[in-house]
Enzyme design. Sequence first.
Site, PDB file in Angstrom:
ATOM      1  N   GLU A 432     -11.274  11.554  -6.513  1.00  0.00           N
ATOM      2  CA  GLU A 432     -11.530  10.737  -5.335  1.00  0.00           C
ATOM      3  C   GLU A 432     -11.192  11.528  -4.069  1.00  0.00           C
ATOM      4  O   GLU A 432     -10.059  11.935  -3.860  1.00  0.00           O
ATOM      5  CB  GLU A 432     -10.667   9.470  -5.406  1.00  0.00           C
ATOM      6  CG  GLU A 432     -10.720   8.622  -4.166  1.00  0.00           C
ATOM      7  CD  GLU A 432      -9.729   7.452  -4.230  1.00  0.00           C
ATOM      8  OE1 GLU A 432      -9.097   7.241  -5.289  1.00  0.00           O
ATOM      9  OE2 GLU A 432      -9.589   6.763  -3.209  1.00  0.00           O
ATOM     10  N   ASP A 505      -6.747   7.539  -6.762  1.00  0.00           N
ATOM     11  CA  ASP A 505      -5.464   7.112  -6.222  1.00  0.00           C
ATOM     12  C   ASP A 505      -4.975   5.851  -6.921  1.00  0.00           C
ATOM     13  O   ASP A 505      -5.761   5.070  -7.437  1.00  0.00           O
ATOM     14  CB  ASP A 505      -5.611   6.803  -4.726  1.00  0.00           C
ATOM     15  CG  ASP A 505      -5.577   8.081  -3.900  1.00  0.00           C
ATOM     16  OD1 ASP A 505      -5.021   9.077  -4.392  1.00  0.00           O
ATOM     17  OD2 ASP A 505      -6.116   8.072  -2.780  1.00  0.00           O
ATOM     18  N   ASP A 507      -3.978   3.206  -5.661  1.00  0.00           N
ATOM     19  CA  ASP A 507      -3.991   2.054  -4.751  1.00  0.00           C
ATOM     20  C   ASP A 507      -5.258   1.227  -4.975  1.00  0.00           C
ATOM     21  O   ASP A 507      -6.028   1.485  -5.888  1.00  0.00           O
ATOM     22  CB  ASP A 507      -3.890   2.534  -3.292  1.00  0.00           C
ATOM     23  CG  ASP A 507      -5.029   3.484  -2.946  1.00  0.00           C
ATOM     24  OD1 ASP A 507      -5.952   3.623  -3.776  1.00  0.00           O
ATOM     25  OD2 ASP A 507      -4.990   4.082  -1.864  1.00  0.00           O
ATOM     26  N   ASP A 509      -8.060   0.902  -3.278  1.00  0.00           N
ATOM     27  CA  ASP A 509      -9.329   1.616  -3.155  1.00  0.00           C
ATOM     28  C   ASP A 509      -9.597   2.462  -4.390  1.00  0.00           C
ATOM     29  O   ASP A 509     -10.715   2.510  -4.895  1.00  0.00           O
ATOM     30  CB  ASP A 509      -9.302   2.545  -1.929  1.00  0.00           C
ATOM     31  CG  ASP A 509      -9.711   1.795  -0.675  1.00  0.00           C
ATOM     32  OD1 ASP A 509     -10.203   0.646  -0.812  1.00  0.00           O
ATOM     33  OD2 ASP A 509      -9.530   2.347   0.428  1.00  0.00           O
TER      34      ASP A 509
END
Length: 641
Positions: A432, A505, A507, A509
Amino acid sequence: MSAETSYSAADITVLEGLEAVRKRPGMYIGSTGPTGLHHLVWEVVDNSVDEAMAGHCTTIDVTLLDDDCCQVTDDGRGIPVGQHHQYDDLAAAEVVLTLLHAGGKFGGEGYKVSGGLHGVGISVVNALSSRVEVEIDRNGRHHYMDFVEGGRLETRLSDVGDAPDGRTGTTVRFWPDGSIFDDTRFRFQTLAERFQMMAFLNRGLRIRLRDEREGDHHEEVDHCYEGGIRDFVAHVNASKESLFTEVGYIQGEEDGQEVEVAFQWNTGFNTDGLHSFANGINTLEGGMHEEGFRSALTGVMNRYARKRGQLRENDDNLQGEDIREGLTAIISVRLVDPQFEGQTKSKLGNVETRSLVQRTTNDKLAEWLEEHPSEGKRIVQKAINAQRARVAAQDARKSARRKSALDGAGMPDKLKDCASGDSRESELFIVEGDSAGGSAVQARDPRTMAILPIRGKILNVERARSDRMLKNAEIQTLIQAIGGGFGEDFEVDKIRYHKVILLCDADVDGSHIRTLLLTFFFRQMRALVENGHVYIAQPPLYSTVVGREKMYLKDDHAKTAFLIDNPSHKKEFQRLKGLGEMDFAELQETTMDPTRRSLLQVSVEMLAIADEVFSTLMGEDVESRKRFIQTNARDVRFLDI
Ligand code: 0RA
């Protein structure tokens, strides 16, 4: 309770049999990882489901107890308690628990149909458990026996009192052997999903699951479907926009074989909503029942479309995939002697089943269409639209192919490929963001690791038809890099990397991007997922300093374990949010180095349920997506399919 145990020649052969299971557990339950562990539960529950299929059991209760114990109670006839006809020194129930393959098929009193795939027998569970307790209510009496250390009879079957008024049934409690399994903890969600599927496939059977383990959330589910597979289809389609309200249903039987099919079309574009089962076992590789349905469906719909004039004389026939676009269907067959073939023994080989399914579909589906003209019209119109899109996509594909032929090697610029030409040792990291991509390039072993940075969110393929999907740059890049094509033409033996690793990641997103990528693989490169080539890298969530050294901890579980091992630690942890916070050395150490990283392999164990999960997460219906995320929030870090 008499604990007196005497050993005879029969006992000794019995124990030798169970010893063979302990020596090579993989041969009986596939693995000693989580899949094998849960297999023990399926094995016990399958016996109760067999009782239900024979018409003697209405409710199965599964309870998870402390010390990793699983308890399964049914209200079937109870395992027979009399003397066994071959081993006159053993009770029948003792034989069932200790002799391989002694399940329900002895004494000529076998079941008509039975789930043959898991049917290795409950004795295998005994062999792989440190303790098993069995209670049987039968003939008005309550019986008890227990086993220890992988099947050694500790307390022989004995009558210990009255059975509750009129009750019959069996309770099995088992404790998986910690010296055999990597981890003996059962996962509630895994059990709940499968029990739901079993309840759908056995109309009217009630399966309850309760988590009574200390410290757990005391979750509870209760599945019972009066509509059987009709309810299954409605469930899979719940978050999709259906083409008509009613779920269609046809059935047929002949020579002790039964088939039922439930179906409904939705407005989506997937052509893989067909799920099949034989004796309650998900036949992931398809087989004769699926073949019979597919060919009859294509024939029936073409004849119907021509008869109604929606297809004219000079129009091409609709192809199977045109007709199956947007179709959700469950085929369930029951037969006496199912032949499971194929790589994963999940392909039904019985030829006689193909003709039964074909005939039933030819006759009953044609009838259904006559009785449902407005539904019929919509189905045909949708198939004609799909046919047009297919032709358009073919043209787009041809020009895409010409283009990549002109590009020389045809590899995307963004791909930092590995040097090895051997796909078996090659890994593709899909990373990413460009900056994390840069660190990954530095951290990699350039011989075997290729890096493909993905910028932002890829297209949501769940909501796009294939011609539009192909125009998306990120998608084109992925298809080119992996090299096996896509969609119905995907060829898993042409892939350029045997491990495709998603590195996102930790998180929200990152989790979204991961889900988009998994949706893409699930819908367009299904065999990549099915054959276990897709992995999720697990960058650590926490770091902390011990002395002069930095330590990384994978998740909250690892953090708790660390604090137990290091009670005097000052409890300062850094929560690592993004890959960007790590330099390349850290990324290498924690996430990429094959000797130190921990990868999560993505599997599609229950395709029908996975289908529903993807539709919920990625489809049009915002409300049900919200509901799904709220219900499953605890598992959001890794979408578990
Ligand atoms: C052998 C024969 C019969 C039933 C069973 C086994 C049986 C096994 C299990 C395991 C869990 N629950 C079970 N319920 C039944 C046939 C019994 C008869 O003929 O009465």
